[in-house]
Write an enzyme that holds these catalytic residues in place. Sequence first.
Site, short mmCIF file in Angstrom:
data_model
loop_
_atom_site.label_atom_id
_atom_site.label_comp_id
_atom_site.label_asym_id
_atom_site.label_seq_id
_atom_site.Cartn_x
_atom_site.Cartn_y
_atom_site.Cartn_z
N LYS A 185 0.84 -1.20 0.00
CA LYS A 185 0.00 0.00 0.00
C LYS A 185 0.87 1.25 0.00
CE LYS A 185 -1.88 2.81 2.83
NZ LYS A 185 -1.85 4.07 2.05
N GLU A 396 9.08 15.16 15.86
CA GLU A 396 9.51 15.09 14.46
C GLU A 396 8.70 16.11 13.64
OE1 GLU A 396 8.71 11.41 12.21
OE2 GLU A 396 10.80 11.50 11.59
P1 NAP Z 1 1.76 8.12 8.31
O1 NAP Z 1 0.33 8.40 8.58
O2 NAP Z 1 2.55 7.38 9.30
O3 NAP Z 1 1.82 7.38 6.89
C1 NAP Z 1 2.63 6.29 6.54
C2 NAP Z 1 1.82 5.21 5.83
O4 NAP Z 1 0.89 4.62 6.75
C3 NAP Z 1 0.96 5.73 4.69
O5 NAP Z 1 0.89 4.76 3.67
C4 NAP Z 1 -0.38 5.91 5.36
O6 NAP Z 1 -1.44 5.91 4.47
C5 NAP Z 1 -0.43 4.70 6.25
N1 NAP Z 1 -1.37 4.80 7.36
C6 NAP Z 1 -1.86 5.89 7.98
N2 NAP Z 1 -2.71 5.56 8.98
C7 NAP Z 1 -2.77 4.21 9.00
C8 NAP Z 1 -3.46 3.26 9.78
N3 NAP Z 1 -4.28 3.64 10.77
N4 NAP Z 1 -3.29 1.94 9.54
C9 NAP Z 1 -2.47 1.54 8.54
N5 NAP Z 1 -1.78 2.40 7.76
C10 NAP Z 1 -1.92 3.71 7.98
O7 NAP Z 1 2.48 9.46 7.99
P2 NAP Z 1 1.79 10.80 7.45
O8 NAP Z 1 0.46 11.06 8.08
O9 NAP Z 1 1.81 10.75 5.98
O10 NAP Z 1 2.82 11.87 7.98
C11 NAP Z 1 2.73 12.32 9.33
C12 NAP Z 1 4.09 12.36 9.99
O11 NAP Z 1 4.67 11.06 9.97
C13 NAP Z 1 5.12 13.21 9.30
O12 NAP Z 1 5.00 14.54 9.60
C14 NAP Z 1 6.38 12.61 9.82
O13 NAP Z 1 6.68 13.13 11.08
C15 NAP Z 1 6.07 11.16 9.93
N6 NAP Z 1 6.57 10.36 8.80
C16 NAP Z 1 7.67 9.63 9.00
C17 NAP Z 1 8.18 8.88 7.96
C18 NAP Z 1 9.41 8.04 8.13
O14 NAP Z 1 9.99 7.63 7.15
N7 NAP Z 1 9.79 7.74 9.33
C19 NAP Z 1 7.58 8.90 6.71
C20 NAP Z 1 6.42 9.66 6.54
C21 NAP Z 1 5.94 10.39 7.60
P3 NAP Z 1 -1.96 7.27 3.78
O15 NAP Z 1 -0.81 8.17 3.60
O16 NAP Z 1 -2.49 6.80 2.51
O17 NAP Z 1 -2.99 7.84 4.70
#
Ligand code: NAP
Length: 502
Positions: A185, A396
Amino acid sequence: MSSVQTAEDNNPRKYQLLIDGQWVDAESGKTFTTPNPATGETLAEVAEADKADIDKAVAAARRAYEGKWSKLSARDRGRLLYKLSQLLEEHSAELAAIETADNGKPIKESSYVDLPQVVENFEYFAGWATKIEGETIPVPGRMFNYTLREPIGVCGQIIPWNFPLLMAAWKLAPALAAGNTVVLKPAEQTPVGAMELGKLILEAGFPEGVVNIVPGYGETAGASLAAHPGIDKVAFTGSTEVGKLIAKAAAENLTKVSLELGGKAPNIVFADSDLDQAVAGAMMGIFYNQGQVCCAGSRLFVEEKVKDEFVSRLSEKADKIAVGDPMNKATQMGPQVSEEQLNRIKGYVDIAKSEGATVITGGESPKLDGEFQNGYFFRPTIFGDVKNKMRVAQEEIFGPVVSVISFTDEDDLIKQANDTIYGLSAGIWTRDITRAHRFAKEIKAGVVWINTYNMFNAASPFGGYKQSGYGREMGRHALDLYTQIKSVWVDLSGRPIGWFGK
Ligand code: NAP
Ligand code: MG
């Protein structure tokens, strides 16, 4: 004709789900759109997977796992992965442009970092397919004991938007090399690269159902994948907050989990370092990929006696960073991935000010003209007067925002550097070799860079300590995430065992 739809092709692009080797609409018929973050214009319309589609994809992955895929020799699996790496290399230029259009990262980065590393990862794990071996164990008595290293089965893989294709490569390559099948996904913000990758996976000749790609929202598609009783393992990269939800969902079925989560890395500059090198390294640490990097050096610890000089050199250079059209080869920073992320960063500027930090430079969006005035751009930002306890030093931010914290004493520095829930990475700049290695030993982080930053290689493991996750991606250690060990005992004596046979 190219199998990859180029960036110049008519927009918005349209994509379906990849399930069981077929491109199909979502069961619900729903779609979602994803913008080009540089302009805000719609880039693609994508089928939106939900629980019903995840069910179909998991079933297809199971059939493939029990069927054709398990019958294939390790050599043939390796050859398919190698073929895919070659196709990716052949199409690198188009894919780099797609990555830039979808994510906003400068074309220079997608062309010279993302795509080469994507190719490298598939190539590297192609080689591993034939080298996954068991062992013989010297057990006592007339017994023969050996191990089989077997795949885990059907893997759910959920990836973020910061390195869309590279995160797909980190996840898919070791899983497939080890003989698993996958339901992937991609993030809702950046589904396009993964869909183009799907085309190349089919072109390479992977049997149907081995890789299924199901874009959709995290709360629906992602959550139903993580909680699916039909998967044997879930691998996730993203925020620590969602990582905890994944671990909880997986606990319900005791699905195996690996997590690569957030970070708040200390990047440490000692007065004895080569300051030119350290300034460049601090910039690479925080402004690369618009700061949307889990291992970003977002806490910049600078030794007090060089702090003023260092910060003035850093801010002078930060102000010269070319922010703008990510398709322009001279651009060094493009837009943030989404309006939501942009607003989140702006929110942290207010938080920093209210906590008593000062904005040394940046702290706002740049003024851009024409089609880019609606893009999600933010200026390289440096906060001064930061204390490690402040929220901007603990949370973060995931943007081009660095907090400068000064220090005088090495022991106290180590304590502060480790005073975080995260432990993904750390950097140190010094000419003192014993100090550098002392630091590498004492810092609680999965990766340490000495006089360098953001170095990666497909052969070198990456992953976190503490709340930055569990498991290591890349390198031989990634295979531990995608294999399980079976211990086989064989009697060589030909006699009944124990006292029951007497
Ligand atoms: P996120 O919500 O953690 O997204 C990562 C992945 O998880 C995406 O594919 C997302 O889907 C999915 N996801 C979200 N909620 C989920 C759930 N309840 N169950 C299963 N999968 C789920 O990150 P974000 O909201 O895009 O970003 C928020 C913050 O996360 C950023 O500001 C940053 O601090 C952090 N982040 C960290 C990393 C890293 O590499 N460590 C990468 C991205 C973000 P959708 O995007 O399709 O909703
Ligand atoms: Mg999200």
